[in-house]
Design a protein around this motif. Sequence first.
Motif, PDB file in Angstrom:
ATOM      1  N   ALA A 323      63.495  -0.860  71.792  1.00 59.02           N
ATOM      2  CA  ALA A 323      64.322  -0.110  72.721  1.00 59.02           C
ATOM      3  C   ALA A 323      63.445   0.954  73.457  1.00 59.02           C
ATOM      4  O   ALA A 323      63.610   1.021  74.640  1.00 59.02           O
ATOM      5  CB  ALA A 323      65.917   0.305  72.404  1.00 59.02           C
ATOM      6  N   ARG A 324      62.900   1.786  72.652  1.00 53.81           N
ATOM      7  CA  ARG A 324      62.319   3.010  73.199  1.00 53.81           C
ATOM      8  C   ARG A 324      61.167   2.538  73.923  1.00 53.81           C
ATOM      9  O   ARG A 324      60.817   3.024  74.978  1.00 53.81           O
ATOM     10  CB  ARG A 324      61.928   4.040  72.037  1.00 53.81           C
ATOM     11  CG  ARG A 324      62.848   4.458  71.240  1.00 53.81           C
ATOM     12  CD  ARG A 324      62.582   5.676  70.378  1.00 53.81           C
ATOM     13  NE  ARG A 324      63.613   6.400  69.649  1.00 53.81           N
ATOM     14  CZ  ARG A 324      63.265   7.181  68.690  1.00 53.81           C
ATOM     15  NH1 ARG A 324      62.092   7.503  68.452  1.00 53.81           N
ATOM     16  NH2 ARG A 324      64.328   7.772  67.922  1.00 53.81           N
ATOM     17  N   THR A 326      60.490  -0.402  75.578  1.00 57.83           N
ATOM     18  CA  THR A 326      60.972  -1.024  76.573  1.00 57.83           C
ATOM     19  C   THR A 326      61.367  -0.089  77.627  1.00 57.83           C
ATOM     20  O   THR A 326      60.997  -0.089  79.064  1.00 57.83           O
ATOM     21  CB  THR A 326      62.192  -1.787  76.535  1.00 57.83           C
ATOM     22  OG1 THR A 326      61.953  -2.923  75.580  1.00 57.83           O
ATOM     23  CG2 THR A 326      62.651  -2.754  77.685  1.00 57.83           C
ATOM     24  N   SER A 327      62.189   0.982  77.436  1.00 58.54           N
ATOM     25  CA  SER A 327      62.356   2.214  78.323  1.00 58.54           C
ATOM     26  C   SER A 327      61.100   2.778  78.861  1.00 58.54           C
ATOM     27  O   SER A 327      61.101   2.935  80.099  1.00 58.54           O
ATOM     28  CB  SER A 327      63.477   3.210  77.680  1.00 58.54           C
ATOM     29  OG  SER A 327      63.773   4.131  78.302  1.00 58.54           O
ATOM     30  N   ALA A 330      59.057   0.587  81.189  1.00 62.28           N
ATOM     31  CA  ALA A 330      59.724   0.328  82.537  1.00 62.28           C
ATOM     32  C   ALA A 330      59.552   1.415  83.388  1.00 62.28           C
ATOM     33  O   ALA A 330      59.308   1.356  84.432  1.00 62.28           O
ATOM     34  CB  ALA A 330      61.073   0.057  82.132  1.00 62.28           C
ATOM     35  N   GLN A 331      59.451   2.913  82.776  1.00 63.54           N
ATOM     36  CA  GLN A 331      59.050   3.930  83.446  1.00 63.54           C
ATOM     37  C   GLN A 331      57.676   3.947  83.876  1.00 63.54           C
ATOM     38  O   GLN A 331      57.250   4.336  85.218  1.00 63.54           O
ATOM     39  CB  GLN A 331      59.419   5.321  82.829  1.00 63.54           C
ATOM     40  CG  GLN A 331      60.646   5.440  82.224  1.00 63.54           C
ATOM     41  CD  GLN A 331      61.029   6.630  81.618  1.00 63.54           C
ATOM     42  OE1 GLN A 331      60.249   7.589  81.164  1.00 63.54           O
ATOM     43  NE2 GLN A 331      62.275   6.701  80.797  1.00 63.54           N
TER      44      GLN A 331
END
Length: 482
Positions: A323-324, A326-327, A330-331
Amino acid sequence: MLIIPAENAINWKRPPWVTLGLIMACLLVFLFYQGGDSRKLEQAVEQYLSADLHELEAPAYEDYLQRQIQFQGEESRVYELQQFRQLREENEHFWLAINLMMDREFYQYLLQNRDVIWAPAERAHWQEQRSIIEQDYLQKLSANQLGLVPADLSLYTLITYQFLHGGWGHIIGNLIFLFLLGFTVEKALGPGRYLIAYLVCGALSGLMFTAFSAGSYVPLVGASGSISGLMGMYVAIYGLQKIRFFYFLGVYFNYFRAPAIALLPVWVGKEIYDYWYAGATGIAYMAHAGGLIAGAGLVWLLGKSWLQVREEFFEPEEEEQDARFTSGYAQAMASLGRMEFDLARRQFEALREHYPERHILLEHLYHLAKLRPDLPEYRDRTKELMNDALSRRQPEQMLAIWQEYLGKGERYQPLAAEDHNRVLFTSLKQHDLKAAEKAYERLKSTGDDMLTTEACRLLAEEFEKRQMAPKARHYRQLLQAG
């Protein structure tokens, strides 16, 4: 009130095998070894009643309880005396016999005072029958064989008592707590050290119980002391970090966060308070307190050496890491979309520090560096990506990256002789003789005579194997000229 740590969730991709093994060991011991206790006890009761020993011992037991109340101030014995009298009035002979036989302190009292309690004939009858029951049945009960008896302490019972339990309620409660705490401590310490620390905490817990119950013949059984040790290790591992705790009060339950170590004095204090004021509950409070102190003490004393927490313990679980990632990814991609290349590069570099195994991050950094082929960063990223391709067994990609660099960056920041030599070897393995010859030419331009000579020899041998005489002759002549 119940308070237990609830900071972690179990990762079934890496099961806590030692914790599961301890749970299984306790269950097997309870089912197959202790399973015969009930039959032995029934046989002991039958012989006890048939010998009318309850008629001899019951009056002595009432006198014994009254002495405990009057002279030793054991007010908790008042309830026991009332219950015993009720059993006598209702002629509950079976439970009467259980009470009389299983009170090990009372049995020692009878041995010490038999000459005073009974006349010679009664004393002889009692001694003969009671000795048979003790030897044939009671001493063969699991608690008396492998339980921890303070008055008869043995080193092996400091370990064996941890795997015995007094009933289904006892074992189920202990194993639930063993699972809830064990998988986290096992993950922190590693299987081997975790198992040793668990057993040591149980042994130290047993020693503390013995110190406060010196001379007692009542056996201690159960994994509670060891599990208290896990609790102590758990909070010591986290120290001052705030972690989540679950609490249950009556019918209400909830979670709260607090520094882990702050709960240790609360738990220890509660066990000591209950030891002095809770009365005879059958719970070994000092064993619990000893386990808590032992677990925390082991981590504090040996936490920088033998019991050092593994580095990966504090890393997020895979789902959280994904999750980290992916976040953050994306940024960085959003920055690329806005053509904010410097920001994107910093973001990809930060991600790569935490996720070095993610190949895609290196590819992005390579393409960003390619925007400025005149800077050394492009050469460095090229070499990294070439090595990465080789490590992943993708020689075609490695050659393609090299070819691209020759066209874009070689004139600004030439590759080293070792880089071209690596390409030459890879080309020969791939039977790409054209690329191998090109790598040779680049290698020759670096001025490294030793690598150049060896490369020339390899090319000559390779062309000879393929019966390409003109090419082989050309490289042999270069060798002779060199």
